[in-house]
Design a protein around this motif. Structure first.
Motif, PDB file in Angstrom:
ATOM      1  N   ARG A  45      47.775  49.402  37.318  1.00  0.00           N
ATOM      2  CA  ARG A  45      48.211  50.377  38.321  1.00  0.00           C
ATOM      3  C   ARG A  45      48.894  49.704  39.515  1.00  0.00           C
ATOM      4  NH1 ARG A  45      42.828  53.802  39.307  1.00  0.00           N
ATOM      5  NH2 ARG A  45      41.888  51.761  38.969  1.00  0.00           N
ATOM      6  N   GLY A  46      49.405  48.503  39.281  1.00  0.00           N
ATOM      7  CA  GLY A  46      50.180  47.821  40.326  1.00  0.00           C
ATOM      8  C   GLY A  46      49.363  47.310  41.483  1.00  0.00           C
ATOM      9  N   ARG A  47      48.077  47.087  41.289  1.00  0.00           N
ATOM     10  CA  ARG A  47      47.221  46.698  42.414  1.00  0.00           C
ATOM     11  C   ARG A  47      47.392  45.249  42.854  1.00  0.00           C
ATOM     12  NH1 ARG A  47      41.507  49.054  40.451  1.00  0.00           N
ATOM     13  NH2 ARG A  47      42.401  48.519  38.428  1.00  0.00           N
ATOM     14  N   LEU A  48      48.025  44.418  42.021  1.00  0.00           N
ATOM     15  CA  LEU A  48      48.224  43.011  42.369  1.00  0.00           C
ATOM     16  C   LEU A  48      49.707  42.632  42.277  1.00  0.00           C
ATOM     17  CD1 LEU A  48      45.202  41.467  40.418  1.00  0.00           C
ATOM     18  CD2 LEU A  48      45.286  42.122  42.830  1.00  0.00           C
ATOM     19  N   GLU A  49      50.554  43.574  42.544  1.00  0.00           N
ATOM     20  CA  GLU A  49      51.996  43.391  42.390  1.00  0.00           C
ATOM     21  C   GLU A  49      52.500  42.203  43.195  1.00  0.00           C
ATOM     22  OE1 GLU A  49      55.161  44.229  40.266  1.00  0.00           O
ATOM     23  OE2 GLU A  49      53.487  45.666  40.269  1.00  0.00           O
ATOM     24  N   ARG A  72      48.920  42.861  33.950  1.00  0.00           N
ATOM     25  CA  ARG A  72      49.247  44.287  33.879  1.00  0.00           C
ATOM     26  C   ARG A  72      49.145  44.971  35.234  1.00  0.00           C
ATOM     27  NH1 ARG A  72      46.454  45.824  27.992  1.00  0.00           N
ATOM     28  NH2 ARG A  72      47.657  44.278  26.816  1.00  0.00           N
ATOM     29  N   GLU A  73      48.469  44.297  36.189  1.00  0.00           N
ATOM     30  CA  GLU A  73      48.434  44.799  37.569  1.00  0.00           C
ATOM     31  C   GLU A  73      49.571  44.235  38.402  1.00  0.00           C
ATOM     32  OE1 GLU A  73      46.578  47.125  38.691  1.00  0.00           O
ATOM     33  OE2 GLU A  73      45.024  47.295  37.165  1.00  0.00           O
ATOM     34  N   GLY A  74      50.429  43.390  37.791  1.00  0.00           N
ATOM     35  CA  GLY A  74      51.623  42.916  38.476  1.00  0.00           C
ATOM     36  C   GLY A  74      51.609  41.487  38.950  1.00  0.00           C
ATOM     37  N   ALA A  75      50.609  40.694  38.556  1.00  0.00           N
ATOM     38  CA  ALA A  75      50.503  39.311  39.030  1.00  0.00           C
ATOM     39  C   ALA A  75      51.051  38.331  38.003  1.00  0.00           C
ATOM     40  CB  ALA A  75      49.049  38.970  39.330  1.00  0.00           C
ATOM     41  N   ASP A  76      51.635  37.249  38.486  1.00  0.00           N
ATOM     42  CA  ASP A  76      51.931  36.086  37.653  1.00  0.00           C
ATOM     43  C   ASP A  76      50.700  35.203  37.630  1.00  0.00           C
ATOM     44  OD1 ASP A  76      54.582  36.892  37.220  1.00  0.00           O
ATOM     45  OD2 ASP A  76      55.251  35.901  39.064  1.00  0.00           O
ATOM     46  N   VAL A  77      50.461  34.511  36.504  1.00  0.00           N
ATOM     47  CA  VAL A  77      49.236  33.730  36.382  1.00  0.00           C
ATOM     48  C   VAL A  77      49.513  32.345  35.826  1.00  0.00           C
ATOM     49  CG1 VAL A  77      47.811  35.790  36.068  1.00  0.00           C
ATOM     50  CG2 VAL A  77      48.660  34.582  34.067  1.00  0.00           C
ATOM     51  N   ALA A  78      48.689  31.402  36.249  1.00  0.00           N
ATOM     52  CA  ALA A  78      48.615  30.080  35.635  1.00  0.00           C
ATOM     53  C   ALA A  78      47.204  29.929  35.092  1.00  0.00           C
ATOM     54  CB  ALA A  78      48.912  28.989  36.660  1.00  0.00           C
ATOM     55  N   ALA A  99      53.395  41.680  29.202  1.00  0.00           N
ATOM     56  CA  ALA A  99      53.256  42.552  30.362  1.00  0.00           C
ATOM     57  C   ALA A  99      54.388  42.360  31.359  1.00  0.00           C
ATOM     58  CB  ALA A  99      51.909  42.308  31.047  1.00  0.00           C
ATOM     59  N   GLY A 100      55.306  41.451  31.042  1.00  0.00           N
ATOM     60  CA  GLY A 100      56.450  41.224  31.909  1.00  0.00           C
ATOM     61  C   GLY A 100      56.200  40.262  33.046  1.00  0.00           C
ATOM     62  N   ARG A 101      55.119  39.465  32.937  1.00  0.00           N
ATOM     63  CA  ARG A 101      54.786  38.536  34.017  1.00  0.00           C
ATOM     64  C   ARG A 101      54.885  37.097  33.522  1.00  0.00           C
ATOM     65  NH1 ARG A 101      55.834  41.539  37.990  1.00  0.00           N
ATOM     66  NH2 ARG A 101      55.339  39.616  39.135  1.00  0.00           N
ATOM     67  N   LYS A 102      54.964  36.183  34.448  1.00  0.00           N
ATOM     68  CA  LYS A 102      55.058  34.763  34.126  1.00  0.00           C
ATOM     69  C   LYS A 102      53.673  34.203  33.850  1.00  0.00           C
ATOM     70  CE  LYS A 102      57.032  30.432  35.858  1.00  0.00           C
ATOM     71  NZ  LYS A 102      57.842  29.799  36.928  1.00  0.00           N
ATOM     72  N   CYS A 103      53.588  33.316  32.845  1.00  0.00           N
ATOM     73  CA  CYS A 103      52.336  32.633  32.536  1.00  0.00           C
ATOM     74  C   CYS A 103      52.604  31.135  32.440  1.00  0.00           C
ATOM     75  CB  CYS A 103      51.736  33.143  31.228  1.00  0.00           C
ATOM     76  SG  CYS A 103      50.102  32.452  30.862  1.00  0.00           S
ATOM     77  N   VAL A 271      39.668  42.290  39.393  1.00  0.00           N
ATOM     78  CA  VAL A 271      40.821  43.006  39.942  1.00  0.00           C
ATOM     79  C   VAL A 271      40.464  43.593  41.297  1.00  0.00           C
ATOM     80  CG1 VAL A 271      42.320  45.024  39.652  1.00  0.00           C
ATOM     81  CG2 VAL A 271      41.897  43.496  37.714  1.00  0.00           C
ATOM     82  N   TYR A 272      39.332  44.259  41.384  1.00  0.00           N
ATOM     83  CA  TYR A 272      38.909  44.853  42.655  1.00  0.00           C
ATOM     84  C   TYR A 272      38.819  43.798  43.750  1.00  0.00           C
ATOM     85  CZ  TYR A 272      35.621  46.319  46.254  1.00  0.00           C
ATOM     86  OH  TYR A 272      35.016  46.551  47.457  1.00  0.00           O
ATOM     87  N   LEU A 273      38.139  42.690  43.470  1.00  0.00           N
ATOM     88  CA  LEU A 273      37.899  41.694  44.517  1.00  0.00           C
ATOM     89  C   LEU A 273      39.180  41.027  44.992  1.00  0.00           C
ATOM     90  CD1 LEU A 273      34.610  40.062  43.187  1.00  0.00           C
ATOM     91  CD2 LEU A 273      34.859  41.532  45.208  1.00  0.00           C
ATOM     92  N   ALA A 274      40.205  40.967  44.134  1.00  0.00           N
ATOM     93  CA  ALA A 274      41.480  40.365  44.541  1.00  0.00           C
ATOM     94  C   ALA A 274      42.406  41.361  45.217  1.00  0.00           C
ATOM     95  CB  ALA A 274      42.182  39.763  43.325  1.00  0.00           C
ATOM     96  N   SER A 275      42.121  42.640  45.095  1.00  0.00           N
ATOM     97  CA  SER A 275      43.042  43.676  45.561  1.00  0.00           C
ATOM     98  C   SER A 275      42.783  44.047  47.021  1.00  0.00           C
ATOM     99  CB  SER A 275      42.895  44.935  44.695  1.00  0.00           C
ATOM    100  OG  SER A 275      41.691  45.612  45.001  1.00  0.00           O
ATOM    101  N   ASP A 276      43.714  44.802  47.583  1.00  0.00           N
ATOM    102  CA  ASP A 276      43.552  45.283  48.953  1.00  0.00           C
ATOM    103  C   ASP A 276      42.430  46.308  49.070  1.00  0.00           C
ATOM    104  OD1 ASP A 276      45.595  43.641  49.806  1.00  0.00           O
ATOM    105  OD2 ASP A 276      47.134  45.199  49.660  1.00  0.00           O
TER     106      ASP A 276
END
Length: 294
Positions: A45-49, A72-78, A99-103, A271-276
């Protein structure tokens, strides 16, 4: 009244086939059944865009579930993993890129200080910054008694679970801005330690103190620090721990919900703990334990 029925948290119930993997790290392909990482269920739902996350142990288990959810929440990850886990890491990479993000894949042994320094530097460089640090990699082995403990095994457990967490934070914090987040993976073992996991439980209890102390230090800088405490979760760590076959077969059935959890059921906490949405949450421990009190 809603037409959508809530999921019964006791499902899916059932035992696991007896199984054992001889060494750690355990591998996903050798597990029966295959863990659920949210591949077919997590809807972002775009919470970590636009955020950049470094996840250790991101090749499988909880780390893979978090990587999928974050992407899927919009973050790139390593993701950091041991070289022998390359196949699992590539599978995680596939879901992140779909998901369209960088890994970014970072094979490394985090028991070495230089490896901790390097993975933070490489993640920052290749992601273009670092907003979220998740020291999640862990090592555990079944112990037969305190009189059988070997210093090399104690050191391996402490360096993997605890020392690397502190070193990763040391390297990451100077480059994190207000709004950044550190989320450590503790365990129900921090609250309800098992004698057969003596050294592992010690590290997980120490991580609670680490998260709480670091939250106090970094609060004035606008960086939040929290912990997630999983209960019995079906990951490659379990059949590779050296548990008796019957313990694996009955894994998780001693919880109030009567079953083990799946990695996908942890992702929401991270996800919750990293989000606003968690902007006023710091120094907290979020238990995801199937009802076991923490």
């Amino acid at each position: 009244m809603s037409d959508t029925q809530a999921q019964d948290p006791r499902e899916p119930s059932g035992s696991f086939p007896e199984q054992e993997q001889p060494d750690q790290p355990g591998l996903t392909d050798d597990m029966a059944p295959t863990p659920d990482h949210g591949e077919n269920s997590w809807v972002g739902r775009g919470r970590l865009e636009g955020r950049k996350a470094l996840i250790t142990g991101g090749d499988s288990g909880i780390g893979r579930a978090v990587a999928i959810a974050y992407a899927r929440e919009g973050a790139d990850v390593a993701i950091v993993y041991l070289p022998e886990e390359e196949k699992d890491a590539q599978e995680t990479e596939r879901f992140v890129t779909e998901a369209g993000r960088k890994c970014v894949l970072l094979p490394a042994d985090l028991t070495e200080e230089q490896a901790c320094i390097d993975v933070v530097s490489q993640a920052r460089e290749q992601l273009g910054g670092l907003d979220i640090l998740i020291p999640n990699a862990a090592y555990q082995r079944q112990r037969e008694g305190v009189d059988t403990l070997q210093a090399s095994e104690i050191e391996k457990t402490f360096h993997t679970n605890l020392v690397s967490t502190m070193l990763l934070a040391r390297e990451a914090v100077p480059h994190m801005s207000p709004g950044a987040s550190i989320i450590v993976t503790s365990s129900i073992q921090a609250s309800q330690p098992s004698s057969g996991l003596l050294d592992y439980a010690m590290t997980k209890a120490a991580l609670v103190a680490f998260a709480q102390a670091l939250a106090e230090e970094l609060g004035p800088k606008g960086i939040r620090v929290n912990a997630v405490a999983p209960g019995p979760i079906w990951t490659p760590l379990i059949p590779a721990t050296g548990f008796p076959a019957d313990k694996v077969k009955e894994f998780g059935q001693d919880t109030p919900l009567g079953r083990a959890g799946q990695p996908s059921e942890l992702a929401g906490a991270y996800v919750y703990l990293a989000s606003d949405e968690a902007s006023y949450t710091s120094g907290a421990v979020v238990p995801v334990t199937g009802g076991k009190p923490f």
